[in-house]
Design a protein around this motif. Structure first.
Motif, PDB file in Angstrom:
ATOM      1  N   GLN A   1       0.420  -0.952   0.303  1.00 15.49           N
ATOM      2  CA  GLN A   1       0.235   0.222  -0.014  1.00 15.49           C
ATOM      3  C   GLN A   1       0.967   1.248   0.338  1.00 15.49           C
ATOM      4  O   GLN A   1      -0.179   2.561  -0.628  1.00 15.49           O
TER       5      GLN A   1
ATOM      6  N   HIS B   1      -7.087  -8.867   6.992  1.00 19.21           N
ATOM      7  CA  HIS B   1      -6.799  -8.067   5.906  1.00 19.21           C
ATOM      8  C   HIS B   1      -5.227  -7.804   5.727  1.00 19.21           C
ATOM      9  O   HIS B   1      -5.116  -7.681   4.549  1.00 19.21           O
TER      10      HIS B   1
ATOM     11  N   HIS C   1      -2.908  -8.559   2.340  1.00 22.94           N
ATOM     12  CA  HIS C   1      -2.659  -7.567   0.978  1.00 22.94           C
ATOM     13  C   HIS C   1      -0.845  -8.393   0.192  1.00 22.94           C
ATOM     14  O   HIS C   1      -0.713  -7.766  -0.499  1.00 22.94           O
TER      15      HIS C   1
ATOM     16  N   CYS D   1     -10.876  -0.468   2.965  1.00 22.47           N
ATOM     17  CA  CYS D   1      -9.157  -0.051   2.635  1.00 22.47           C
ATOM     18  C   CYS D   1      -8.745   1.148   2.508  1.00 22.47           C
ATOM     19  O   CYS D   1      -9.875   1.651   1.106  1.00 22.47           O
TER      20      CYS D   1
HETATM   21 ZN    ZN Z   1      -6.084  -2.907   2.837  1.00 24.93          ZN
END
Ligand code: ZN
Length: 143
Positions: free
Chosen positions: A50, A128, A132, A86
């Motif tokens: 991310q 979660h 990723h 998210c």
């Molecule tokens: Zn996420």
């Protein structure tokens, strides 16, 4: 330092993350920056991809901030459905069924091994973020 958050469909979000070989100063700085970025974005979790880093690291902020490096989920018990969002998919929320209780092994920011048990929201958050690291996103749970 606040980092930029990658948004879907940035291809880095779909990459499989590689293991971190050594927890050096660069990784410690990355972990600190990820915690700061997560907190400024009002998130409760943030994974390497991310912020454009395809490595097995994520941070959570359910209780106090925690760093997970090269994590492994060693036990999954029961199930629980929670509404999840998210930071890479702003505005989207999905109800996702995950294990209610989990056991995790990982390295902390100092490179030391730890193990913890999590339940409910904290367990969902870890699962979660763990997703990723494999390139899995909440949209993949949509039926
Ligand atoms: Zn996420």
């Amino acid at each position: 330092m606040k980092l930029g958050i990658k948004k879907y469909p940035d291809p880095v979000l779909r990459e499989k993350c590689s293991k971190i070989k050594e927890v050096d100063q660069k990784i410690k700085d990355l972990a600190d920056n990820m915690i700061e970025t997560m907190q400024k974005a009002d998130g409760i979790g943030l994974a390497g991809p991310q912020v454009g880093v395809s490595k097995q690291i994520f941070v959570t902020g359910v209780d106090k901030p925690k760093v997970f490096i090269n994590p492994k989920i060693t036990k999954r018990i029961g199930s629980n459905v929670l509404e999840e969002g998210c930071l890479s998919l702003p505005g989207l929320q999905f109800r996702i069924e995950r294990a209610n209780k989990i056991k995790v092994e990982a390295l902390n920011k100092e490179g030391e091994k730890f193990e913890l048990e999590a339940e409910g929201l904290f367990a969902a958050c870890i699962q979660h973020e763990f997703d990723h690291l494999k390139g899995t996103l909440i949209i993949d749970y949509k039926d």
